[in-house]
Every structure is written in structure tokens, then in C-alpha cells.
Design a protein around this motif. Structure first.
Motif, PDB file in Angstrom:
ATOM      1  N   GLY A  29      -0.272   5.406   5.281  1.00 20.41           N
ATOM      2  CA  GLY A  29      -0.135   6.048   3.985  1.00 20.41           C
ATOM      3  C   GLY A  29       1.222   5.804   3.378  1.00 20.41           C
ATOM      4  O   GLY A  29       1.967   4.909   3.807  1.00 20.41           O
ATOM      5  N   GLY A  40      -6.636   0.465  -0.935  1.00 22.55           N
ATOM      6  CA  GLY A  40      -6.333  -0.579   0.045  1.00 22.55           C
ATOM      7  C   GLY A  40      -6.347  -1.974  -0.568  1.00 22.55           C
ATOM      8  O   GLY A  40      -6.711  -2.166  -1.728  1.00 22.55           O
ATOM      9  N   HIS A  86     -10.518   6.559   5.244  1.00 24.12           N
ATOM     10  CA  HIS A  86     -10.408   6.050   6.612  1.00 24.12           C
ATOM     11  C   HIS A  86     -11.492   6.669   7.487  1.00 24.12           C
ATOM     12  O   HIS A  86     -12.167   5.979   8.257  1.00 24.12           O
ATOM     13  CB  HIS A  86      -9.015   6.378   7.164  1.00 24.12           C
ATOM     14  CG  HIS A  86      -8.744   5.809   8.519  1.00 24.12           C
ATOM     15  ND1 HIS A  86      -8.267   4.540   8.714  1.00 24.12           N
ATOM     16  CD2 HIS A  86      -8.895   6.337   9.759  1.00 24.12           C
ATOM     17  CE1 HIS A  86      -8.125   4.302  10.009  1.00 24.12           C
ATOM     18  NE2 HIS A  86      -8.500   5.387  10.658  1.00 24.12           N
ATOM     19  N   ALA A 138      -6.958  -1.352   4.797  1.00 21.18           N
ATOM     20  CA  ALA A 138      -6.189  -0.125   4.577  1.00 21.18           C
ATOM     21  C   ALA A 138      -5.744   0.537   5.877  1.00 21.18           C
ATOM     22  O   ALA A 138      -5.382   1.715   5.868  1.00 21.18           O
ATOM     23  CB  ALA A 138      -7.023   0.863   3.751  1.00 21.18           C
ATOM     24  N   GLN A 172       0.812  -1.213   0.000  1.00 16.62           N
ATOM     25  CA  GLN A 172       0.000   0.000   0.000  1.00 16.62           C
ATOM     26  C   GLN A 172       0.846   1.264   0.000  1.00 16.62           C
ATOM     27  O   GLN A 172       0.315   2.363  -0.115  1.00 16.62           O
ATOM     28  CB  GLN A 172      -0.950  -0.009   1.206  1.00 16.62           C
ATOM     29  CG  GLN A 172      -2.036  -1.057   1.064  1.00 16.62           C
ATOM     30  CD  GLN A 172      -2.988  -1.061   2.239  1.00 16.62           C
ATOM     31  OE1 GLN A 172      -3.818  -0.182   2.381  1.00 16.62           O
ATOM     32  NE2 GLN A 172      -2.863  -2.074   3.088  1.00 16.62           N
ATOM     33  N   VAL A 205      -4.281   3.512  -2.864  1.00 13.29           N
ATOM     34  CA  VAL A 205      -5.190   4.365  -2.089  1.00 13.29           C
ATOM     35  C   VAL A 205      -6.413   3.577  -1.640  1.00 13.29           C
ATOM     36  O   VAL A 205      -6.889   3.709  -0.511  1.00 13.29           O
ATOM     37  CB  VAL A 205      -5.611   5.599  -2.923  1.00 13.29           C
ATOM     38  CG1 VAL A 205      -6.802   6.308  -2.270  1.00 13.29           C
ATOM     39  CG2 VAL A 205      -4.442   6.568  -3.049  1.00 13.29           C
ATOM     40  N   ARG A 232      -6.571   8.742   1.198  1.00 15.54           N
ATOM     41  CA  ARG A 232      -6.622   7.599   2.112  1.00 15.54           C
ATOM     42  C   ARG A 232      -7.232   8.015   3.451  1.00 15.54           C
ATOM     43  O   ARG A 232      -8.024   7.269   4.047  1.00 15.54           O
ATOM     44  CB  ARG A 232      -5.224   7.007   2.312  1.00 15.54           C
ATOM     45  CG  ARG A 232      -4.744   6.167   1.141  1.00 15.54           C
ATOM     46  CD  ARG A 232      -3.396   5.525   1.440  1.00 15.54           C
ATOM     47  NE  ARG A 232      -3.488   4.570   2.529  1.00 15.54           N
ATOM     48  CZ  ARG A 232      -3.707   3.265   2.377  1.00 15.54           C
ATOM     49  NH1 ARG A 232      -3.884   2.756   1.162  1.00 15.54           N
ATOM     50  NH2 ARG A 232      -3.755   2.465   3.423  1.00 15.54           N
ATOM     51  N   ASN A 277      -2.298  10.544  -0.010  1.00 18.58           N
ATOM     52  CA  ASN A 277      -2.430  10.321   1.433  1.00 18.58           C
ATOM     53  C   ASN A 277      -3.681  10.982   1.988  1.00 18.58           C
ATOM     54  O   ASN A 277      -4.344  10.439   2.883  1.00 18.58           O
ATOM     55  CB  ASN A 277      -1.186  10.832   2.161  1.00 18.58           C
ATOM     56  CG  ASN A 277       0.005   9.885   2.027  1.00 18.58           C
ATOM     57  OD1 ASN A 277      -0.167   8.688   1.788  1.00 18.58           O
ATOM     58  ND2 ASN A 277       1.206  10.421   2.169  1.00 18.58           N
TER      59      ASN A 277
END
Length: 426
Positions: free
Chosen positions: A328, A291, A344, A307, A174, A289, A340, A337
Motif C-alpha cells: 500500500g 494496481g 487483495h 498489486a 503504486q 489502488v 487495496r 489502503n
């Protein structure tokens, strides 16, 4: 002396007694036999990037300091002064040259060595500082994951992780060619036993039911991606209590299928990335990104979950702390990042669509398991068509409870080894 509960009477191949979530004597045994005699995840390499860096965390109920000394070596030490027992560090993380007890000023180096004692003449030459370092645990690392163990006689971390190592390597892709780094966390507690959450990581059966609100919040393409319960995925026992649940097979290896179409939800990100990166690198970043397509459970306290890292810490027999740690690309594009982090937050964050629903389900399991007596917790889903691979791994369909059975086999082994030794006088 009160007789200890016999774990062998509580867990079987396909069921467990409900008291495994609520028996305080059993919980005390777990803190000793599991969390004192196994490798426990404590940090990621990126938490300690430079000499002098440290964090504070826990191994089971024991507060510890994880530090990187001036030589670059990592140490895990009990956060307890050797004089009168006070903690020597209360900061969550930081950089420094020593840890000083606030009570009487005993000072310790980053490696735990006792460096200074105020008014040492009061000991009349009877204090040998070499005999009183901070108590150190055994430390080993695999692909950025740092583990510690009280028991210095147990197998190597390499052997302990065993068949889980290739999955760790896949998970770390990742970084999209950059190292993986941690990017902050969401921490909360739920009123339930730690094993309830341990079971959850490789439980696909609950996903379309518990996470319906999440599925309703995303576009149709994403809904189809997460419609995996009847798909080609699987759950596999990796040994030593570890297991993997493959939900989206085409996303297992993020370096493959780079010619696949970019999902609609990432088209804007891909367009932005294309200003600085060639097409193949853009596709690699975008795949990272989103995951991985699997959850990896590492017994007893770490999940590498699609992820993010999910870390559990038992607080009591009916309370557990959970940390959801975002990860990240260390050195990768900031826009990736940020994407991501937004993903999340959407699922794992405190206002997300996933975590609150999971926590409610875990709470209900804890409360419901107290009703009645001698009523089994069923662990038999997928058992009838469980098969064995050439390497010996047991596996079944993606909604099977193979991962739970794997965890409880290791739980039983850990809980009964010492009992057997005590019974035979070994």
C-alpha cells in the motif's frame, strides 16, 4: 557415487521433461546451484523501517535474519548460533538490540557480531569472539527491494536486475507519490514443485479458464478490463530469467492517463478522497489502488504481480510455500489502503477467487506430470511469432510462453555452469 542428472537432457528451447518437477536429485542441485549462487529476494525496505528492526525468513532452505543495525545498515545473517547450531531468533519480526541463543546464551549484535559469551573463562582464553560472528550474506537493495546472496563473487544486483529495473520502478508507482509499504500477507503451501508457480506469473493463457469464477464475481467493466488474452499486451524476456507480462497496457505507467474516466467500482472511493485531495491527486491515488497492468517475474523467487508481491520458497521437490504480500501507500490515505486490501482479499486471499483456483491447477500439474515417461512439458506457445526488440529483448503476444522460456534458459545456465566446471576440472 550416484550420477547427477544432466539438466541439459531435460530442458530444450520449447519443451521440458516432466521429471523437472519430481526428481529429488535435481531438486538438491537447484538448492545449491540456483539458491546458493543467485540473488534471492528477502524483504522490502518497509519491513525494516527503523534501526533495531528485524525479520526472519529464508534463502532457499536456509533460515536467515534480516536486520537493520543502529547505523541504518541492513544485514542478512544465517539464523544459526556459531556454538552448537541453534537458531538465535524465532520471532517473525520485531525490534531489539541483540539476538541471544536460548541454548547457551551466546549473544549477537544486530550486525551479527558476537558480543557476549557466558562463563567465557571456561575457554581458557582460547575463544576469540571476533572469529565467530553470525555468518553474513552479501546484501544489496534496489528501489526498496532487498536481496541477499551466499555467493559473494556473483555480479552486482544492479547488473543482475538489468532490464527489469525500469519495470520495478513502474511497479513502485503504486505508492501514488508516497513510498510503497507492505501491509501483511497470506501464506500457504501447495503440493507441487516450485517451478510450477514460477511459470505461472507470466502465464496469461490460463487466466480466462482457471479464473472464470473471479471474472464471474466482478462487474462488466472489470470483466472487460481483464479480457486481455486477445488484446494488445505482450510477454517480454528481460534477461537473467526475468520477464514481464503486460496485460493492460493503459495501466503500465500509473502516472499517465490521469484524465481517464474513473472506473465505476472506484467512484465511491474517489468521492471520499475528493474531500482532502485535488482532482488530479484523487485520480492518481485511484489508479494506484487498482494496481499496475503487468506482472513482473524476478528469477528465481519474487513476482511483482499487478498489486502485490508473490514470494515462493521451495520446501521439498514436491512442496512449495507461497507468500502473497499486500502492499500500500506509506503515508497515503487510509481509505485507499483499505480499498487495496479488499481487492487483495477478493483475489489473493484464502477465501478469494484467484488463489484457490491457481493452487488447484498447480497441484494437478504436479500429479499429472508423474503419469507416463518421456512425455514433454510444452513451452512452445508464441514461439512462432516471437520477435526481438532493438535492445535484444525477445517478446511475443500476451498469452505466449516467452516468460517460461526465459526462466528455463536461466535455470539451465545456472544448473550447467558448475557441471561444466566439474567436468573440465576447473
Amino acid at each position: 557415487m550416484q550420477d547427477l542428472p544432466d539438466p541439459r537432457s531435460l530442458v530444450n528451447t520449447d519443451y521440458a521433461d516432466g521429471s523437472i518437477y519430481s526428481n529429488p536429485e535435481l531438486y538438491d542441485m537447484e538448492m545449491d546451484r540456483i539458491f546458493m549462487h543467485n540473488w534471492i529476494w528477502v524483504a522490502h525496505r518497509s519491513d525494516l523501517p527503523e534501526p533495531g528492526n528485524f525479520i526472519t525468513t529464508f534463502v532457499g532452505p536456509h533460515p536467515v535474519i534480516v536486520s537493520r543495525d543502529r547505523k541504518g545498515d541492513v544485514h542478512v545473517m544465517l539464523n544459526r548460533c556459531r556454538h552448537r547450531g541453534a537458531t538465535v531468533c524465532e520471532r517473525k519480526s520485531g525490534t531489539g538490540a541483540s539476538f541471544v541463543c536460548p541454548y547457551h546464551g551466546w549473544a549477537y549484535g544486530l550486525d551479527g557480531a558476537l558480543r557476549g559469551v557466558p562463563y567465557q573463562e571456561g575457554y581458557s582464553g582460547q575463544l576469540d569472539k571476533k572469529k565467530y560472528p553470525l555468518v553474513s550474506l552479501r546484501v544489496e537493495e534496489y528501489n526498496g527491494l532487498i536481496f541477499a546472496a551466499f555467493d559473494k563473487s556473483i555480479m552486482s544486483l544492479d547488473a543482475w536486475l538489468g532490464r527489469a529495473k525500469p519495470w520495478i520502478d513502474l511497479f513502485m508507482k503504486q505508492g501514488a507519490g508516497w513510498p510503497v509499504k507492505t501491509m501483511g500477507e497470506h501464506k500457504f503451501t501447495f503440493p507441487g514443485n516450485w517451478k510450477i508457480q514460477l511459470e505461472n506469473t507470466t502465464d496469461a493463457y490460463h487466466f480466462p479458464i482457471v479464473h472464470k469464477s473471479f471474472l464471474d464475481s466482478v462487474d462488466e467493466e472489470t470483466q472487460n478490463t481483464f479480457d486481455f488474452v486477445g488484446g494488445k499486451g505482450f510477454v517480454e524476456d528481460l534477461g537473467h530469467g526475468h520477464s514481464v507480462m503486460v496485460m493492460i497496457p493503459e495501466l503500465v505507467d500509473l502516472d499517465e492517463n490521469l484524465d481517464a474516466a474513473i472506473p465505476e467500482r472506484f467512484l465511491e472511493l474517489a468521492e471520499e478522497l475528493s474531500k482532502d485531495y485535488p482532482p488530479e491527486k484523487v485520480r492518481q491515488i485511484v489508479r494506484a489502488v487498482g494496481g499496475t497492468g503487468f506482472n513482473l517475474n524476478l528469477f528465481p523467487n519474487l513476482a511483482c504481480s499487478m498489486a502485490f508481491f508473490r514470494v515462493l520458497r521451495p520446501l521439498s521437490v514436491n512442496e512449495t510455500e507461497i507468500r502473497h504480500i499486500a502492499i500500500g501507500m506509506d503515508g497515503g490515505p487510509e481509505s485507499a489502503n483499505e480499498a487495496r486490501l479488499r481487492l487483495h482479499e477478493h483475489f489473493q486471499g484464502p477465501m478469494g477467487f484467484g488463489t484457490p483456483d491457481d493452487a488447484e491447477a498447480w497441484d494437478r500439474v504436479q500429479r499429472g506430470s508423474l503419469a507416463g515417461r518421456d512425455i514433454a512439458i510444452l513451452l512452445n506457445r508464441g514461439l512462432g511469432h516471437e520477435a526481438k526488440r532493438e535492445d535484444g529483448n525477445l517478446f511475443s503476444d500476451v498469452s505466449a510462453e516467452t516468460g517460461m522460456r526465459a526462466a528455463y534458459r536461466q535455470w539451465l545456465a545456472a544448473m550447467t555452469d558448475e557441471m561444466a566446471a566439474a567436468e573440465t576440472g576447473v
